[in-house]
Design a protein around this motif. Sequence first.
Motif, PDB file in Angstrom:
ATOM      1  N   LEU A 317       0.939  -1.151  -0.173  1.00  0.00           N
ATOM      2  CA  LEU A 317      -0.097   0.112  -0.172  1.00  0.00           C
ATOM      3  C   LEU A 317       0.880   1.082   0.167  1.00  0.00           C
ATOM      4  O   LEU A 317       1.254   1.562   1.193  1.00  0.00           O
ATOM      5  N   PRO A 318       1.162   1.795  -1.164  1.00  0.00           N
ATOM      6  CA  PRO A 318       1.940   2.879  -1.304  1.00  0.00           C
ATOM      7  C   PRO A 318       1.300   4.137  -0.387  1.00  0.00           C
ATOM      8  O   PRO A 318       0.286   4.200  -0.776  1.00  0.00           O
ATOM      9  N   PHE A 319       2.417   4.858   0.398  1.00  0.00           N
ATOM     10  CA  PHE A 319       1.694   5.697   1.391  1.00  0.00           C
ATOM     11  C   PHE A 319       1.255   6.982   0.729  1.00  0.00           C
ATOM     12  O   PHE A 319       0.484   7.765   1.408  1.00  0.00           O
ATOM     13  N   ASN A 320       1.751   7.084  -0.511  1.00  0.00           N
ATOM     14  CA  ASN A 320       1.314   8.649  -1.280  1.00  0.00           C
ATOM     15  C   ASN A 320      -0.039   8.410  -1.647  1.00  0.00           C
ATOM     16  O   ASN A 320      -0.718   9.552  -1.743  1.00  0.00           O
ATOM     17  N   ILE A 321      -0.840   7.342  -1.803  1.00  0.00           N
ATOM     18  CA  ILE A 321      -2.095   7.269  -1.991  1.00  0.00           C
ATOM     19  C   ILE A 321      -3.105   7.974  -1.008  1.00  0.00           C
ATOM     20  O   ILE A 321      -4.328   8.488  -1.174  1.00  0.00           O
ATOM     21  N   TRP A 322      -2.497   7.773   0.293  1.00  0.00           N
ATOM     22  CA  TRP A 322      -3.183   8.453   1.295  1.00  0.00           C
ATOM     23  C   TRP A 322      -3.259   9.782   1.322  1.00  0.00           C
ATOM     24  O   TRP A 322      -3.989  10.588   2.179  1.00  0.00           O
ATOM     25  N   LYS A 323      -2.431  10.545   0.398  1.00  0.00           N
ATOM     26  CA  LYS A 323      -2.234  11.946   0.515  1.00  0.00           C
ATOM     27  C   LYS A 323      -3.412  12.712  -0.230  1.00  0.00           C
ATOM     28  O   LYS A 323      -3.399  13.984  -0.070  1.00  0.00           O
ATOM     29  N   SER A 324      -3.891  12.052  -1.021  1.00  0.00           N
ATOM     30  CA  SER A 324      -5.307  12.608  -1.640  1.00  0.00           C
ATOM     31  C   SER A 324      -6.381  12.925  -0.965  1.00  0.00           C
ATOM     32  O   SER A 324      -6.485  12.398   0.387  1.00  0.00           O
ATOM     33  N   GLY A 328      -8.388   8.792   2.959  1.00  0.00           N
ATOM     34  CA  GLY A 328      -8.571   7.883   4.040  1.00  0.00           C
ATOM     35  C   GLY A 328      -9.913   7.853   4.812  1.00  0.00           C
ATOM     36  O   GLY A 328     -10.392   6.703   5.299  1.00  0.00           O
ATOM     37  N   THR A 329     -10.542   9.125   4.707  1.00  0.00           N
ATOM     38  CA  THR A 329     -11.877   9.018   5.574  1.00  0.00           C
ATOM     39  C   THR A 329     -12.846   8.107   4.632  1.00  0.00           C
ATOM     40  O   THR A 329     -13.737   7.474   4.955  1.00  0.00           O
ATOM     41  N   LEU A 330     -12.615   8.380   3.298  1.00  0.00           N
ATOM     42  CA  LEU A 330     -13.510   7.708   2.213  1.00  0.00           C
ATOM     43  C   LEU A 330     -13.515   6.043   2.685  1.00  0.00           C
ATOM     44  O   LEU A 330     -14.433   5.287   2.683  1.00  0.00           O
ATOM     45  N   VAL A 447      -6.033   8.062  -8.015  1.00  0.00           N
ATOM     46  CA  VAL A 447      -4.784   7.550  -8.010  1.00  0.00           C
ATOM     47  C   VAL A 447      -4.274   7.426  -9.517  1.00  0.00           C
ATOM     48  O   VAL A 447      -5.043   7.165 -10.536  1.00  0.00           O
ATOM     49  N   PRO A 448      -3.045   7.652  -9.686  1.00  0.00           N
ATOM     50  CA  PRO A 448      -2.383   7.298 -11.254  1.00  0.00           C
ATOM     51  C   PRO A 448      -2.698   5.931 -11.775  1.00  0.00           C
ATOM     52  O   PRO A 448      -2.898   5.103 -11.192  1.00  0.00           O
ATOM     53  N   MET A 449      -2.282   5.804 -12.914  1.00  0.00           N
ATOM     54  CA  MET A 449      -2.507   4.475 -13.722  1.00  0.00           C
ATOM     55  C   MET A 449      -1.925   3.276 -12.814  1.00  0.00           C
ATOM     56  O   MET A 449      -2.539   2.348 -12.982  1.00  0.00           O
ATOM     57  N   VAL A 454      -4.082  -1.021  -6.770  1.00  0.00           N
ATOM     58  CA  VAL A 454      -4.079  -0.893  -5.334  1.00  0.00           C
ATOM     59  C   VAL A 454      -5.401  -0.340  -4.878  1.00  0.00           C
ATOM     60  O   VAL A 454      -5.994  -0.462  -3.989  1.00  0.00           O
ATOM     61  N   ALA A 455      -5.749   0.888  -5.769  1.00  0.00           N
ATOM     62  CA  ALA A 455      -7.281   1.409  -5.618  1.00  0.00           C
ATOM     63  C   ALA A 455      -8.339   0.404  -5.429  1.00  0.00           C
ATOM     64  O   ALA A 455      -9.164   0.274  -4.569  1.00  0.00           O
ATOM     65  N   GLY A 456      -8.008  -0.750  -6.694  1.00  0.00           N
ATOM     66  CA  GLY A 456      -9.178  -1.777  -6.707  1.00  0.00           C
ATOM     67  C   GLY A 456      -9.089  -2.642  -5.329  1.00  0.00           C
ATOM     68  O   GLY A 456      -9.926  -3.272  -4.714  1.00  0.00           O
TER      69      GLY A 456
END
Length: 533
Positions: A317-324, A328-330, A447-449, A454-456
């Motif tokens: 789980l790359p931590f940069n996805i949580w910066k959006s 995290g709340t979603l 998230v990027p391509m 990871v998003a899925g």
Amino acid sequence: MSTPSILSSPKVARFPFPSSEELQDLPSTLHQPKGFPGSGLSKENYNADAYTEPILEKGPSPPSELRQNLFMIFITVTQLVQMIPLGVGINSGLAIGEALGAPHISSVWIVASYPLTQGTFVLIGGRLGAVYGHKVMFTVGCIWWVVWALCGGFANNLVSICIMRGLCGIGGGLMVPNIVALLGINFPPGKKRNLGMGLFGAMAPVGAVGGSLVGAVIIQLSEWKWVFLWLGLMGFLVYGAAIVIVEQDEAVDPNGSIDWVGAYLGVAALILFNFVWNQAPLVGWSNPYEIVLLIVSALHFAGFSYWEAKVAKEPILPFNIWKSPSFGTLMLVTLFSFMSLGIFFWYMNIYMQTIRGDSLIKVGVQYLPLTIMGCANAFFAAWLVPRVPAQVIMGIGCSAMVIINVLLATVPAHLTYWAMCFPAMFISAYTIDLITTSAQIVASNTVPMEHQGVAGSLVGTLLSYGMSIGLGFAGTVEVNTFKNGTDLLRGYHSAAYLAVGLAGTALVLTALFIRIPKDTREGWGEDQAPEEI
């Protein structure tokens, strides 16, 4: 106008042009490859400085509109099939457990075992797809699912049927994130992707309710073992067609590695934590191994967090996805929502069977409002995403979740189906579809391509695992309030009130903390598009 697959977009390349001085040693006529600027020019009139524009390397032709539509249909229908075992477990879990000689309270494991592993292995399934190719892992998941679905028909006790269903769920866990990733990669943000995610979301209630009804018919008219043989055959046909239709993709991170330590820590933590809570209603918290395993699961969670944040070079789980913003709340709202929904489905089902005395087939038919409205609402959610902020869509879904569980928590023993159960079934279609579809679209667009898998993985994990762990919490509440089995309805009502609390918490978090504007993009953004080569 068709939307070309992102994998078939042309790559940008630069040809190594020789300088004018280097041409002195070349023949007077240049036999240059096709597409080379200045092909056929002599060295005397060649000017190297005049040819500095990039050359577009011709890639494979974009798939036709028909091919794209077939891809979208078959890749999403696989979601329908892999959701059927969940519906079979919810509606027929009690009947299968009774046939195997299992007590009433133990039958919850027949339900929980499939979404447990399905949700847990989604975590690693997306990363495996990024490294080895999403179609490759999708295919592996399909084959694994079919094998263990067939094996379920040969189980002869509660433990073996739960093991078979758990192993089958691993196949679903490998499939789900790669289905979402294939949709997200092949269709950039826009109408086509929203349609695909809408179809994907619609397949969840259709598959679950369809499995509930068909499984009930098979069990009432023959023997429960035939349900699993039917599942294996259907999976073989549908998955086989999907594997043929879906084109081979290029791995988005072919040189990457799998964080096996992080995978072990994450999967073990989720399984142990789930096992403890679903086993607690059966053996009680006074049993020493319950406390020991709960502590061990907590240690694994802590180890996973530390390893992923501080040690892992390529974390699952790359931590940069949580910066959006609000991401995290979603995810937290999604988890609480599906914990609540899993409780609703199971306890509404056993209420209709044990309190009202409805047959399996009748219960399956009574779930049809969810199927019909669920299909419509999945597309409604896809239509809403570019028009209203995400918190509005999630808020509608969470509000519906509160309402259906309030109805379940207050339904009396002897009341016509149309008075409270039907409204609950009808409104439940505004929960799973609005929340799942909007969460998948928002997460995929955020998230990027290279992080589509990871998003899925995240949304898929929260959906299935949330349903399973919610049953564990609710079971603990039930056995502590049903007066040693003498007041079943009181236990069901208490479990439903827990679901009301979870849904209410999700609604409050949505209202206060989720701020994601409506997404009107068409195509990849500069920060999401694949890198040019």
